[in-house]
Design an enzyme around this catalytic site. Structure first.
Site, PDB file in Angstrom:
ATOM      1  CD  GLU A 181      -2.907  -1.169   2.341  1.00  0.00           C
ATOM      2  OE1 GLU A 181      -2.765  -0.333   3.242  1.00  0.00           O
ATOM      3  OE2 GLU A 181      -3.808  -2.020   2.340  1.00  0.00           O
ATOM      4  CD  GLU A 299      -4.366  -8.121   1.712  1.00  0.00           C
ATOM      5  OE1 GLU A 299      -5.264  -7.458   2.258  1.00  0.00           O
ATOM      6  OE2 GLU A 299      -3.175  -7.812   1.768  1.00  0.00           O
TER       7      GLU A 299
HETATM    8  C1  XIL Z   1      -5.855  -6.746   8.459  1.00  0.00           C
HETATM    9  C2  XIL Z   1      -6.097  -7.961   9.346  1.00  0.00           C
HETATM   10  O1  XIL Z   1      -6.993  -8.815   8.728  1.00  0.00           O
HETATM   11  C3  XIL Z   1      -6.621  -7.506  10.672  1.00  0.00           C
HETATM   12  O2  XIL Z   1      -6.800  -8.622  11.519  1.00  0.00           O
HETATM   13  C4  XIL Z   1      -5.627  -6.529  11.248  1.00  0.00           C
HETATM   14  O3  XIL Z   1      -5.974  -6.094  12.475  1.00  0.00           O
HETATM   15  C5  XIL Z   1      -5.451  -5.338  10.331  1.00  0.00           C
HETATM   16  O4  XIL Z   1      -5.010  -5.821   9.096  1.00  0.00           O
HETATM   17  N1  XIL Z   1      -4.936  -4.989   3.788  1.00  0.00           N
HETATM   18  C6  XIL Z   1      -3.820  -5.680   4.224  1.00  0.00           C
HETATM   19  C7  XIL Z   1      -3.948  -6.593   5.370  1.00  0.00           C
HETATM   20  O5  XIL Z   1      -2.770  -5.641   3.557  1.00  0.00           O
HETATM   21  O6  XIL Z   1      -2.756  -6.708   6.104  1.00  0.00           O
HETATM   22  C8  XIL Z   1      -5.066  -6.169   6.298  1.00  0.00           C
HETATM   23  O7  XIL Z   1      -5.225  -7.163   7.286  1.00  0.00           O
HETATM   24  C9  XIL Z   1      -6.348  -5.987   5.518  1.00  0.00           C
HETATM   25  C10 XIL Z   1      -6.174  -4.905   4.468  1.00  0.00           C
END
Ligand code: XIL
Length: 390
Positions: A181, A299
């Protein structure tokens, strides 16, 4: 004599009320329009039939692809039913939190690999690949970070962290999300790089991204090194700006000979988003591939925050989003893997980060809370079955 002040005040009040009513009417019309669009998303006659009994990992492998998911020791260790299902469905495991700075770095001079080590062992014992997430992110930094890290020592912390962590897992990692990101066009830079609330940009300048890849490649020359980004999927101006900034970043990195091998597209989809444009997505994937990069869907899940509460309707819309999206994605030969952010609705970050206002449980993942496959599971299976060989 009339009290002019009072009259003026009354008139202002009336005009204010009138414009408030207009705003309200516009808002209601907007919501109604959105609701109509959402209803239209649901095509109850669309079926998500699947053939055969193969699991998602088997269907993916048949096409030369990987299917995986994110999880943690706190779920896989105590919940054996979930763990068993996880190992059946997935051939890649990615730690949802264990390899983020706030988990790995309890103190400035300490590394805690305990959860990561448990997970890599679990993955390899069950014939799954292991994927690292993430070495560099502006988010999920430990509490001590702000106090300790400054422009003078930031580069030392940065390179030491990346080198130590990648070395620790060298030879055991399928791939690493090296930087996560780094794009935020809203921050106002012409290259679209995030420059607000990010210590890495603030302390190290725009070249921190290239540096991260170089340090990671030196410490673990075998892992596939990935740049991972959010908000790239839809035909809306913000995503368009993000796609264009990501492409420019990847081009820049490639032209400098940076050891980057793939783009990770997070793919947190929204069930109520109507601006899905297969042609634009296809073009973006193709542009990335023509830079010589692989692509991973890293994701995937489907937010159902604003969908109708009826689970049958919701599941239909969610499954359609999965299948429509993956059908386009899997047509691109550069794609090598699909990973969902969690496997079962029993454990989804969206239940905390995007809960429904009516309190109903969110249903964004392939398996329901009882680990039963939903239409979303079928949709993923169908997309693999229809996919060309990779
Ligand atoms: C999220 C996790 O799922 C949560 O449990 C945590 O508290 C915060 O992060 N994009 C990403 C991930 O790259 O690392 C994030 O994961 C969700 C959004």
């Amino acid at each position: 004599m009339p009290n002019y002040r009072l009259v003026t005040r009354r008139r202002t009040l009336c005009m204010g009320l009138a414009s408030l009513t207009t705003i309200k009417a516009v808002e209601i019309a907007k919501i109604e329009q959105q609701n109509r669009q959402i209803q239209m998303l649901d095509n109850p006659t669309r079926d998500f039939k699947i053939l055969g009994k193969k699991t998602l990992r088997e269907r993916a492998l048949d096409k030369g692809l990987f299917f995986g998911s994110a999880s943690g020791e706190d779920k896989l260790s105590p919940d054996t039913a979930f763990a068993t299902r996880f190992t059946k469905e997935c051939n890649i495991l990615v730690p949802e939190g264990a390899l983020k700075w706030n988990a790995l770095r309890p103190a400035p001079n300490k590394f805690d690999f305990s959860e990561g080590d448990w997970l890599v062992k679990f993955a390899h014992t069950h014939g799954m690949l292991f994927r690292g997430h993430t070495l560099v992110w502006h988010y999920a930094l430990p509490k001590w970070f702000k106090e300790i890290v400054n422009p003078q020592n930031a580069e030392k912390f940065f390179t030491e962290h990346i080198a130590t962590v990648t070395k620790h897992y060298a030879g055991q990692m399928h791939s690493w999300d090296v930087v996560n990101e780094a794009i935020e066009p809203d921050d106002g830079r012409s290259d679209g790089l995030r420059n607000k609330n990010t210590p890495w940009f603030e302390f190290l300048g725009p070249d921190y991204i290239e540096l991260a890849f170089r340090v990671a490649a030196e410490a673990d020359p075998k892992a596939l090194l990935v740049y991972n980004e959010a908000g790239l999927e839809y035909d809306i101006p913000t995503h368009e700006a993000r796609r264009s900034a990501v492409l420019k970043l990847l081009e820049r990195l490639k032209s400098k000979g940076t050891p980057i091998h793939a783009l990770g597209i997070q793919s947190h989809l929204a069930g109520d988003e109507t601006h899905f444009n297969p042609k634009k997505l296809q073009k973006f994937l193709n542009d990335v591939a023509s830079l010589g990069l692989k692509i991973l869907i890293t994701e995937l899940d489907v937010k159902d925050q604003r969908l109708p509460v009826d689970p049958t309707v919701r599941d239909h819309i969610i499954a359609a989003a999965y299948e429509d999206y993956l059908s386009v994605v899997l047509d691109e030969p550069a794609v090598i893997a699909v990973l969902t952010w969690g496997l079962s609705d029993r454990y989804s970050w969206l239940s905390i980060y995007s809960p429904r206002s009516d309190g109903a449980l969110v249903r964004p993942l392939p398996l329901d809370v009882n680990l039963k496959p939903k239409l979303a599971w079928n949709a993923i299976a169908r997309a693999f079955d229809k996919s060309p060989k990779h």
